[in-house]
Design a protein around this motif. Structure first.
Motif, PDB file in Angstrom:
ATOM      1  N   THR A   1      36.127   5.053 -49.742  1.00  0.00           N
ATOM      2  CA  THR A   1      34.767   4.731 -49.285  1.00  0.00           C
ATOM      3  C   THR A   1      33.910   4.286 -50.471  1.00  0.00           C
ATOM      4  O   THR A   1      33.184   3.280 -50.389  1.00  0.00           O
ATOM      5  CB  THR A   1      34.127   5.969 -48.620  1.00  0.00           C
TER       6      THR A   1
ATOM      7  N   PRO B   1      40.411  -2.767 -43.665  1.00  0.00           N
ATOM      8  CA  PRO B   1      40.762  -1.790 -44.702  1.00  0.00           C
ATOM      9  C   PRO B   1      40.802  -0.353 -44.184  1.00  0.00           C
ATOM     10  O   PRO B   1      41.633   0.449 -44.638  1.00  0.00           O
ATOM     11  CB  PRO B   1      39.670  -1.962 -45.758  1.00  0.00           C
TER      12      PRO B   1
ATOM     13  N   SER C   1      43.397  -3.244 -52.414  1.00  0.00           N
ATOM     14  CA  SER C   1      42.052  -3.392 -51.839  1.00  0.00           C
ATOM     15  C   SER C   1      41.053  -3.716 -52.949  1.00  0.00           C
ATOM     16  O   SER C   1      40.189  -4.580 -52.774  1.00  0.00           O
ATOM     17  CB  SER C   1      41.628  -2.107 -51.122  1.00  0.00           C
TER      18      SER C   1
ATOM     19  N   PHE D   1      38.965  -7.060 -52.754  1.00  0.00           N
ATOM     20  CA  PHE D   1      37.494  -6.993 -52.684  1.00  0.00           C
ATOM     21  C   PHE D   1      36.873  -7.608 -53.947  1.00  0.00           C
ATOM     22  O   PHE D   1      35.888  -8.337 -53.878  1.00  0.00           O
ATOM     23  CB  PHE D   1      36.998  -5.550 -52.534  1.00  0.00           C
TER      24      PHE D   1
ATOM     25  N   VAL E   1      33.123  -7.680 -46.922  1.00  0.00           N
ATOM     26  CA  VAL E   1      33.924  -6.443 -46.969  1.00  0.00           C
ATOM     27  C   VAL E   1      33.544  -5.497 -45.823  1.00  0.00           C
ATOM     28  O   VAL E   1      34.413  -5.031 -45.082  1.00  0.00           O
ATOM     29  CB  VAL E   1      33.751  -5.737 -48.340  1.00  0.00           C
ATOM     30  N   ILE E   2      32.260  -5.242 -45.693  1.00  0.00           N
ATOM     31  CA  ILE E   2      31.854  -4.261 -44.677  1.00  0.00           C
ATOM     32  C   ILE E   2      31.600  -4.951 -43.327  1.00  0.00           C
ATOM     33  O   ILE E   2      32.108  -4.511 -42.291  1.00  0.00           O
ATOM     34  CB  ILE E   2      30.613  -3.470 -45.152  1.00  0.00           C
TER      35      ILE E   2
ATOM     36  N   THR F   1      32.576  -1.899 -55.021  1.00  0.00           N
ATOM     37  CA  THR F   1      33.234  -3.134 -55.488  1.00  0.00           C
ATOM     38  C   THR F   1      32.406  -4.410 -55.283  1.00  0.00           C
ATOM     39  O   THR F   1      32.269  -5.186 -56.236  1.00  0.00           O
ATOM     40  CB  THR F   1      34.625  -3.287 -54.831  1.00  0.00           C
TER      41      THR F   1
ATOM     42  N   TYR G   1      46.282  -9.217 -48.269  1.00  0.00           N
ATOM     43  CA  TYR G   1      45.324  -8.980 -49.370  1.00  0.00           C
ATOM     44  C   TYR G   1      45.804  -9.658 -50.644  1.00  0.00           C
ATOM     45  O   TYR G   1      45.038 -10.316 -51.349  1.00  0.00           O
ATOM     46  CB  TYR G   1      45.156  -7.471 -49.607  1.00  0.00           C
TER      47      TYR G   1
ATOM     48  N   MET H   1      35.561  -4.671 -42.180  1.00  0.00           N
ATOM     49  CA  MET H   1      35.515  -3.337 -41.565  1.00  0.00           C
ATOM     50  C   MET H   1      34.979  -3.367 -40.128  1.00  0.00           C
ATOM     51  O   MET H   1      35.615  -2.872 -39.223  1.00  0.00           O
ATOM     52  CB  MET H   1      34.649  -2.404 -42.407  1.00  0.00           C
TER      53      MET H   1
ATOM     54  N   TYR I   1      29.132  -8.013 -49.519  1.00  0.00           N
ATOM     55  CA  TYR I   1      29.026  -6.861 -48.598  1.00  0.00           C
ATOM     56  C   TYR I   1      29.269  -7.302 -47.152  1.00  0.00           C
ATOM     57  O   TYR I   1      29.905  -6.595 -46.379  1.00  0.00           O
ATOM     58  CB  TYR I   1      27.646  -6.202 -48.712  1.00  0.00           C
TER      59      TYR I   1
ATOM     60  N   CYS J   1      34.882   0.790 -51.539  1.00  0.00           N
ATOM     61  CA  CYS J   1      34.369  -0.238 -50.615  1.00  0.00           C
ATOM     62  C   CYS J   1      32.876  -0.483 -50.835  1.00  0.00           C
ATOM     63  O   CYS J   1      32.393  -1.612 -50.699  1.00  0.00           O
ATOM     64  CB  CYS J   1      34.598   0.185 -49.168  1.00  0.00           C
TER      65      CYS J   1
END
Lengths: 283, 340
Positions: free
Chosen positions: A78, A234, A170, A174, A199-200, A84, A261, A204, A196, A81
């Motif tokens: 976490t 992820p 990861s 990232f 990635v998020i 990074t 990845y 995600m 962001y 994520c």
């Protein structure tokens, strides 16, 4: 050029890498402030270590060790994520903003030296996080392994290694995507927001959301297993590696995710290095 | 072989209808200090960036020391020092670390770097700031640090884009003195600037560019002569000003016109413009008596004939000189204030 010479030039003897590491690790504050920062980190980590060790030593259940280990891994993941994108997305935009990018381009450094130097410096910093947590992770894992190596839910050596491999891949993915955005965008703010979002927002949440929608449309209960988009999520990947028996074909999806990845990272690096002078000059 | 040889250089940008640089040609020898003059957006920076391998020309060729800037950019970067038109410095880094980083980036061996850093710091007069953080330097010092960075790999050719831009008068003088020092070291320098009187002082060649086209290029005096159609010569005489003027007006094959000015007006003229300190000193010399302003149209090497004629006629010549070429005047005459 041999692989050894290539690595020496592009990574280990790389002025960009050394400068980046040196500047990022340098604390300009007074000795008192520096000592205070170090003390705070030590105190935080020390407290965390103390409570985890104390908790584990008081337990004789193998599953507790495994659960604790998974919790530590989850916490690290976490943090990675969350950190990074912020750490990597400013790598090149900052140079553009402080108007040093052109001067860097003008030197005798190769595209590989500049891109890989910046990436390696940031990955090294992110790996510090893994290093900080590694002893306690190892302790929790050994706790479960020693108490009941063959118990259900115990973490095998392979699973332990695969988990770290997923985390490292990861980080690579990232970090490369953050660097990629930093390469193509002009402002750090936009690059960080983009990183962001990717990635998020996309990896995600977006992948899960699309999968949910697809599941609703096709009323397919197995859509999570069968939608390739979800395999690069992820959270899903981490869940697959931590609970390999949780999903059918988890190993296959995990390998797919890890390869994705790796390949996407290499593709982005290739794009940046290949188009380096041409893009950087015309930008 | 010319140190810099540009032939029909052209640069087009996708998002702009007009080319930024069109058909630009130029030749510079070793030791030349070339002043690149032009309004904002004229194409100076684009040209400099093409030479610096930072932009790929759309057409034409540019050779530096015989090396093609497009075909061999790595080699070019090792022989050219490029200083952009803005201050790009890293914070959180000391002056010597900054130079060490760039020296490493130019692949200078580690054992040679300390001496080189000391040398460039001495040249740019920043020795005392060696251990200071870059962010603590004044703007002028940062500009000199950028110049020091440009020098770490001992380039043969230096491309300086507006090196004195945004600096206060003292810092500008310091940069100017530094450029003179580099000139004495035999470097070929291409410098762009808006401060024309300064360019006039240390550039032996200038080029005026507008809307991407090189309007004129060459020796400063030759350009001034081309533009004006004559060369100004000032002659100070002790007395007999009218007779001297009459003699000169009779030399129609060499002289276009003769004007009589008095010393007081000369002083006011010379004192008028920014950055004309050098001119003031020289013009002040002629304030004691009357001065004849002669528009010379003869061959560049035959000015002596005027002096000989005056002296033979018994005129007491106190001073005979060609005043500083007014580059601003030349610039205004040849440009139209348009940008590409």
């Amino acid at each position: 050029m041999s692989a050894r010479t290539f690595l020496a030039r592009e990574i280990f003897d790389n002025p960009v890498l050394r400068k980046e590491l040196f500047m990022r690790l340098r604390l300009r504050q007074s000795t008192q402030v520096r000592s205070g920062i170090l003390l705070a980190i030590l105190l935080l980590m020390g407290t965390f270590y103390y409570f985890v060790v104390k908790f584990l030593l008081g337990e004789n259940n193998a599953e507790i060790g495994a659960t604790t280990w998974k919790a530590i891994i989850g916490l690290q993941f976490t943090l990675l994520c969350l950190i990074t994108p912020a750490v990597t997305a400013n790598a090149i935009t900052q140079e553009k903003e402080q108007q040093t990018w052109e001067m860097l381009l003008y030197t005798s450094l190769t595209a590989g030296e500049i891109i890989l130097g910046k990436l390696a410096a940031r990955i090294a910093l992110l790996c510090l996080l893994l290093v900080l947590f590694f002893p306690i992770s190892l302790f929790a894992w050994l706790h479960s392994l020693i108490l009941a190596p063959n118990a259900a839910g115990a973490v095998s050596v392979g699973q332990f290694a695969a988990t770290y491999l997923v985390m490292l891949l990861s980080i690579l993915f990232f970090a490369t995507s953050g660097l990629f955005l930093s390469f193509y965008l002009k402002r750090t703010l936009y690059a960080i927001m983009g990183a962001y979002t990717f990635v998020i927002g996309f990896l995600m949440i977006g992948t899960a959301l699309v999968t949910f929608i697809l599941a609703g449309l096709f009323t397919n209960e197995r859509v999570f297993d069968n939608c390739p988009l979800m395999w690069i999520n992820p959270v899903m990947m981490m869940s697959e590696v931590l609970n390999p028996d949780g999903l059918p074909n988890a190993k296959m999806f995990l390998v797919f995710g890890m390869l994705s990845y790796l390949l996407l990272s290499l593709l982005m690096l290739w794009r940046m290095i290949y188009g380096f002078r041409r893009f950087a000059m015309e930008a | 072989m010319p140190m810099v040889e540009i032939k029909h250089l052209r640069k087009e940008y996708k998002d702009k209808p007009e080319p930024a640089v069109k058909d630009l040609s130029l030749e510079l020898e070793q030791g030349d200090i070339f002043g690149f003059i032009g309004p904002n957006g004229a194409g100076k920076t684009t040209t400099i960036k093409m030479l610096a391998t930072l932009l790929i020309p759309t057409a034409g060729t540019a050779l530096v020391d015989g090396i093609d800037v497009v075909k061999n950019p790595e080699k070019i970067r090792s022989i050219i020092g490029y200083m952009p038109d803005f201050l790009g410095v890293y914070d959180d880094i000391k002056v010597w670390e900054y130079l060490d980083f760039f020296a490493a980036a130019y692949r200078i061996p580690k054992d040679r770097r300390p001496q080189i850093i000391d040398d460039v710091l001495a040249l740019t007069d920043l020795n005392v700031k060696k251990d200071s953080y870059v962010e603590s330097l004044s703007r002028g010092m940062k500009q000199r640090l950028c110049l020091a960075k440009t020098l770490v790999h001992d380039p043969k050719v230096m491309l300086l884009d507006e090196p004195a831009s945004g600096l206060d008068p003292r810092a500008r003088i310091e940069i100017r003195e530094l450029l003179k020092e580099l000139q004495s070291m035999g470097k070929t320098i291409i410098v762009s600037s808006h401060i024309l009187p300064e360019m006039e002082e240390f550039c032996n060649k200038v080029g005026i560019i507008e809307r991407g086209e090189m309007i004129v290029a060459g020796d400063v005096n030759t350009i001034a002569r081309q533009v004006r159609g004559h060369q100004n010569i000032s002659i100070g005489v002790v007395d007999d000003i009218e007779r001297a003027a009459a003699i000169l007006q009779g030399m129609t094959d060499l002289i276009r016109d003769v004007k009589v000015t008095n010393g007081l007006r000369q002083l006011n003229d010379a004192d008028g413009g920014e950055g004309r300190g050098q001119t003031l000193q020289r013009e002040s010399f002629s304030t004691k008596g009357s001065v004849l302003q002669v528009g010379y149209i003869g061959e560049p090497d035959n000015e002596y004939k005027i002096l000989t004629t005056l002296v033979e006629a018994g005129i007491k010549v106190r001073a005979f000189y060609t005043p500083e070429t007014d580059l601003e005047d030349v610039f205004l005459r040849v440009t139209k204030g348009q940008v590409a």
